[in-house]
Design a protein around this motif. Sequence first.
Motif, mmCIF file in Angstrom:
data_model
loop_
_atom_site.group_PDB
_atom_site.id
_atom_site.type_symbol
_atom_site.label_atom_id
_atom_site.label_comp_id
_atom_site.label_asym_id
_atom_site.label_seq_id
_atom_site.Cartn_x
_atom_site.Cartn_y
_atom_site.Cartn_z
ATOM 1 N N PRO A 114 0.758 -1.361 0.095
ATOM 2 C CA PRO A 114 -0.032 0.085 -0.040
ATOM 3 C C PRO A 114 0.747 1.170 0.061
ATOM 4 O O PRO A 114 0.268 2.367 -0.509
ATOM 5 N N VAL A 115 2.053 1.170 0.685
ATOM 6 C CA VAL A 115 2.780 2.450 0.926
ATOM 7 C C VAL A 115 3.351 2.819 -0.570
ATOM 8 O O VAL A 115 3.714 4.069 -0.838
ATOM 9 N N ALA A 116 3.459 1.826 -1.534
ATOM 10 C CA ALA A 116 3.982 2.106 -3.002
ATOM 11 C C ALA A 116 2.703 2.644 -3.708
ATOM 12 O O ALA A 116 2.742 3.171 -4.661
ATOM 13 N N TRP A 117 1.631 1.908 -3.325
ATOM 14 C CA TRP A 117 0.447 1.841 -4.351
ATOM 15 C C TRP A 117 -0.093 3.157 -4.455
ATOM 16 O O TRP A 117 -0.292 3.756 -5.607
ATOM 17 N N PHE A 118 -0.305 3.776 -3.141
ATOM 18 C CA PHE A 118 -1.118 5.148 -3.277
ATOM 19 C C PHE A 118 -0.417 6.504 -3.858
ATOM 20 O O PHE A 118 -0.839 7.105 -4.447
ATOM 21 N N PRO A 119 1.028 6.471 -3.575
ATOM 22 C CA PRO A 119 1.598 7.446 -4.377
ATOM 23 C C PRO A 119 1.644 7.410 -5.647
ATOM 24 O O PRO A 119 1.736 8.536 -6.329
ATOM 25 N N GLU A 120 1.683 6.152 -6.212
ATOM 26 C CA GLU A 120 1.617 5.857 -7.705
ATOM 27 C C GLU A 120 0.151 6.167 -8.214
ATOM 28 O O GLU A 120 0.130 6.036 -9.693
ATOM 29 N N LEU A 121 -0.640 6.111 -7.488
ATOM 30 C CA LEU A 121 -2.223 6.063 -7.911
ATOM 31 C C LEU A 121 -2.522 7.202 -8.846
ATOM 32 O O LEU A 121 -3.171 6.776 -9.887
ATOM 33 N N PRO A 122 -2.272 8.436 -8.417
ATOM 34 C CA PRO A 122 -2.760 9.595 -9.459
ATOM 35 C C PRO A 122 -2.169 9.496 -10.712
ATOM 36 O O PRO A 122 -3.055 9.777 -11.795
ATOM 37 N N GLY A 123 -1.075 9.038 -11.032
ATOM 38 C CA GLY A 123 -0.634 8.646 -12.384
ATOM 39 C C GLY A 123 -1.264 7.771 -13.036
ATOM 40 O O GLY A 123 -1.532 8.055 -14.266
ATOM 41 N N ARG A 124 -1.599 6.724 -12.307
ATOM 42 C CA ARG A 124 -2.422 5.419 -13.093
ATOM 43 C C ARG A 124 -3.609 6.080 -13.408
ATOM 44 O O ARG A 124 -4.425 5.760 -14.265
ATOM 45 N N LEU A 125 -4.317 6.670 -12.592
ATOM 46 C CA LEU A 125 -5.541 7.101 -12.840
ATOM 47 C C LEU A 125 -5.482 8.259 -14.227
ATOM 48 O O LEU A 125 -6.688 8.153 -14.553
ATOM 49 N N ALA A 126 -4.654 9.027 -13.926
ATOM 50 C CA ALA A 126 -4.751 9.942 -15.218
ATOM 51 C C ALA A 126 -4.674 9.195 -16.476
ATOM 52 O O ALA A 126 -5.272 9.452 -17.475
ATOM 53 N N ALA A 127 -3.943 8.103 -16.421
ATOM 54 C CA ALA A 127 -3.785 7.101 -17.828
ATOM 55 C C ALA A 127 -5.123 6.538 -17.961
ATOM 56 O O ALA A 127 -5.538 6.634 -19.076
ATOM 57 N N THR A 128 -5.615 6.288 -16.795
ATOM 58 C CA THR A 128 -6.985 5.520 -17.084
ATOM 59 C C THR A 128 -8.155 6.646 -17.674
ATOM 60 O O THR A 128 -8.926 6.201 -18.340
#
Length: 408
Positions: A61-75
């Motif tokens: 989870p500590v790696a997941w959440f900081p990376e999430l905004p970038g993945r959501l932007a791509a989605t």
Amino acid sequence: MSETEVAVAPHPLLLADGSPAADAWSLDPALLHLNHGSFGAVPLVAQERQAELRAEMERAPVAWFPELPGRLAATRAELAGFLRVDAGDLALVPNASAGASVVYNALTRRRGGEIVVTDHGYGAVTMGAERLARRWGGRVRTARVPLDAGEDEAYEAVVAEIGAATDLVVVDQITSATARRLPVGRIGAEARRQGVPMLVDGAHAPGLIEAPLDGATYDFWTGNLHKWGCAPRGTAALVARGPQRDLLHPLIDSWGAGEPYPDRFDQQGTLDATSYLAAPTSLDFVGRTWGWAAARRYMDLMADHAARVVGAAFTGLTGEDSRVDVGMPVPGMRLVRLPEGLGRTRLEADALRDRAARELGVEAAFTSFGGIGYLRVSAHVYNTEADYERFAEKYVPVLADWARRPTC
């Protein structure tokens, strides 16, 4: 659509291996699923994709959440391509009602605090408009649109309520209770001419309309991808155009609050965003397997056939005409008039839905409008002619009997 086309049900859609389309879903075969439009149904490939994403989140989870905004932007960019809009105009929200709430929270009174809605509006969205009007010290004006009203009559009914005191217009693109379209493009152009912002509730549009925002003047549009698009539930788009979009913020403030629209919506603390990330899997599955144009055509023909078969069964038992004249029909959904005494109000219709599920094992949508109850048919690719023939033969007589003896 010709009489020949509606007289014969379309051939059932199959998967690549020749198995029935329904095998791609986890729907219980012991139940009769006739109400895709309310909550959708998620194909197995998208369920599996979401489970993979959740497992990834829980592993680190500590790696997941900081990376999430970038993945959501791509989605967002993928989903914007499906809707044919600019990714910079699209934010992700849990559902269409949440999108409407975002808009309500952002706007301020500029004139007399009046909000124009229609009598076909979705209840939760209309209640939000009423709450906003109270906050503004204004009121809601309801445009009365006859069920059989054509485009011109519907347009005139809505714009007649827009005046010098109007601060917002809220109109459904596809109405939930009455399964009809409203001329949101024309209404939006007139609202813009009068300087009034407009919110389009497009909850049912993604998947049913090829490009729901093409060629229209909207300030705000919100639509569910978890209905006809079959995305995991809790996946919707909010599209905003023009300078007022910069006023829009997520319902929960988080560390992205200082980012511009729509980036600020991509950072929502510990929100489980796996439904958003798995949404393209659902859209791609339907597109690759049958093609969205073919899927829409199938759903429309199946809904036509369902209304004809079920309506004839009701009429044969009650002698009442079950046909419904809807002024601007939509693909995939039809209304069948229920026997006198059934589903006359929203509460009665909801109680009928619950009773049918509980006692008959039938998942169906029952709605009301103008004191009349309706069965709202909403077919998807996994529905077949046999579903509606079974309903007509086995369950229509039960509903007719309930109409004669209305007890719960």
